[in-house]
Design a protein around this motif. Sequence first.
Motif, PDB file in Angstrom:
ATOM      1  N   ASP A 161       0.824  -1.210   0.000  1.00  0.00           N
ATOM      2  CA  ASP A 161       0.000   0.000   0.000  1.00  0.00           C
ATOM      3  C   ASP A 161       0.858   1.260   0.000  1.00  0.00           C
ATOM      4  N   ASN A 162       1.966   1.230   0.756  1.00  0.00           N
ATOM      5  CA  ASN A 162       2.878   2.368   0.786  1.00  0.00           C
ATOM      6  C   ASN A 162       3.536   2.576  -0.577  1.00  0.00           C
ATOM      7  N   LEU A 163       3.888   1.493  -1.230  1.00  0.00           N
ATOM      8  CA  LEU A 163       4.484   1.599  -2.567  1.00  0.00           C
ATOM      9  C   LEU A 163       3.509   2.228  -3.552  1.00  0.00           C
ATOM     10  N   ILE A 164       2.241   1.885  -3.455  1.00  0.00           N
ATOM     11  CA  ILE A 164       1.235   2.466  -4.348  1.00  0.00           C
ATOM     12  C   ILE A 164       1.166   3.976  -4.153  1.00  0.00           C
ATOM     13  N   VAL A 165       1.207   4.420  -2.901  1.00  0.00           N
ATOM     14  CA  VAL A 165       1.181   5.859  -2.615  1.00  0.00           C
ATOM     15  C   VAL A 165       2.432   6.524  -3.177  1.00  0.00           C
ATOM     16  N   ARG A 166       3.580   5.902  -2.991  1.00  0.00           N
ATOM     17  CA  ARG A 166       4.831   6.479  -3.482  1.00  0.00           C
ATOM     18  C   ARG A 166       4.880   6.503  -5.003  1.00  0.00           C
ATOM     19  N   ILE A 167       4.319   5.486  -5.658  1.00  0.00           N
ATOM     20  CA  ILE A 167       4.264   5.466  -7.119  1.00  0.00           C
ATOM     21  C   ILE A 167       3.418   6.624  -7.628  1.00  0.00           C
ATOM     22  N   THR A 168       2.287   6.850  -6.984  1.00  0.00           N
ATOM     23  CA  THR A 168       1.415   7.958  -7.368  1.00  0.00           C
ATOM     24  C   THR A 168       2.160   9.282  -7.248  1.00  0.00           C
TER      25      THR A 168
ATOM     26  N   PHE B 101       9.862   6.167 -10.330  1.00  0.00           N
ATOM     27  CA  PHE B 101       8.614   5.494 -10.704  1.00  0.00           C
ATOM     28  C   PHE B 101       8.889   4.050 -11.132  1.00  0.00           C
ATOM     29  N   GLU B 102       9.867   3.868 -12.002  1.00  0.00           N
ATOM     30  CA  GLU B 102      10.162   2.516 -12.505  1.00  0.00           C
ATOM     31  C   GLU B 102      10.672   1.603 -11.399  1.00  0.00           C
ATOM     32  N   GLY B 103      11.520   2.124 -10.530  1.00  0.00           N
ATOM     33  CA  GLY B 103      12.026   1.325  -9.423  1.00  0.00           C
ATOM     34  C   GLY B 103      10.922   0.909  -8.466  1.00  0.00           C
ATOM     35  N   LEU B 104      10.026   1.842  -8.193  1.00  0.00           N
ATOM     36  CA  LEU B 104       8.906   1.544  -7.290  1.00  0.00           C
ATOM     37  C   LEU B 104       7.959   0.523  -7.909  1.00  0.00           C
ATOM     38  N   ARG B 105       7.761   0.623  -9.214  1.00  0.00           N
ATOM     39  CA  ARG B 105       6.888  -0.357  -9.894  1.00  0.00           C
ATOM     40  C   ARG B 105       7.471  -1.765  -9.781  1.00  0.00           C
ATOM     41  N   ALA B 106       8.790  -1.866  -9.908  1.00  0.00           N
ATOM     42  CA  ALA B 106       9.437  -3.181  -9.767  1.00  0.00           C
ATOM     43  C   ALA B 106       9.268  -3.696  -8.331  1.00  0.00           C
TER      44      ALA B 106
ATOM     45  N   GLU C 191       4.867   9.550 -10.004  1.00  0.00           N
ATOM     46  CA  GLU C 191       4.228   9.815 -11.294  1.00  0.00           C
ATOM     47  C   GLU C 191       3.803  11.277 -11.385  1.00  0.00           C
ATOM     48  N   ARG C 192       3.197  11.774 -10.321  1.00  0.00           N
ATOM     49  CA  ARG C 192       2.731  13.160 -10.282  1.00  0.00           C
ATOM     50  C   ARG C 192       3.898  14.145 -10.401  1.00  0.00           C
ATOM     51  N   GLU C 193       5.012  13.819  -9.766  1.00  0.00           N
ATOM     52  CA  GLU C 193       6.176  14.707  -9.755  1.00  0.00           C
ATOM     53  C   GLU C 193       7.089  14.522 -10.969  1.00  0.00           C
ATOM     54  N   GLY C 194       6.813  13.493 -11.770  1.00  0.00           N
ATOM     55  CA  GLY C 194       7.620  13.254 -12.962  1.00  0.00           C
ATOM     56  C   GLY C 194       8.958  12.587 -12.674  1.00  0.00           C
ATOM     57  N   TRP C 195       9.055  11.867 -11.579  1.00  0.00           N
ATOM     58  CA  TRP C 195      10.286  11.181 -11.208  1.00  0.00           C
ATOM     59  C   TRP C 195      10.304   9.809 -11.889  1.00  0.00           C
ATOM     60  N   LEU C 196      10.651   9.786 -13.168  1.00  0.00           N
ATOM     61  CA  LEU C 196      10.528   8.564 -13.959  1.00  0.00           C
ATOM     62  C   LEU C 196      11.407   7.426 -13.444  1.00  0.00           C
ATOM     63  N   GLY C 197      12.653   7.722 -13.061  1.00  0.00           N
ATOM     64  CA  GLY C 197      13.527   6.670 -12.532  1.00  0.00           C
ATOM     65  C   GLY C 197      12.975   6.086 -11.248  1.00  0.00           C
TER      66      GLY C 197
END
Length: 59
Positions: A6-13, A24-29, A16-22
């Motif tokens: 659940d925390n990862l989902i919040v951090r991914i959001t 974002f990808e690490g959190l998705r993994a 994504e909102r802030e445009g931190w693509l690197g």
Amino acid sequence: MVEIRDNLIVRITEAEREGWLGEFEGLRASLAGAQNKINQIDASSLKHTVDVGLAARRR
């Protein structure tokens, strides 16, 4: 593990909102790994039953 997911989902959001693509990808993994582990735990718990030693009630 669910709290981590659940925390990862919040951090991914946020990433994504802030445009931190690197980030974002690490959190998705990490999210995929956490969800995979949750699925393993759930599958494992379905295979095992626990005898708690309670006698059947007679009528």
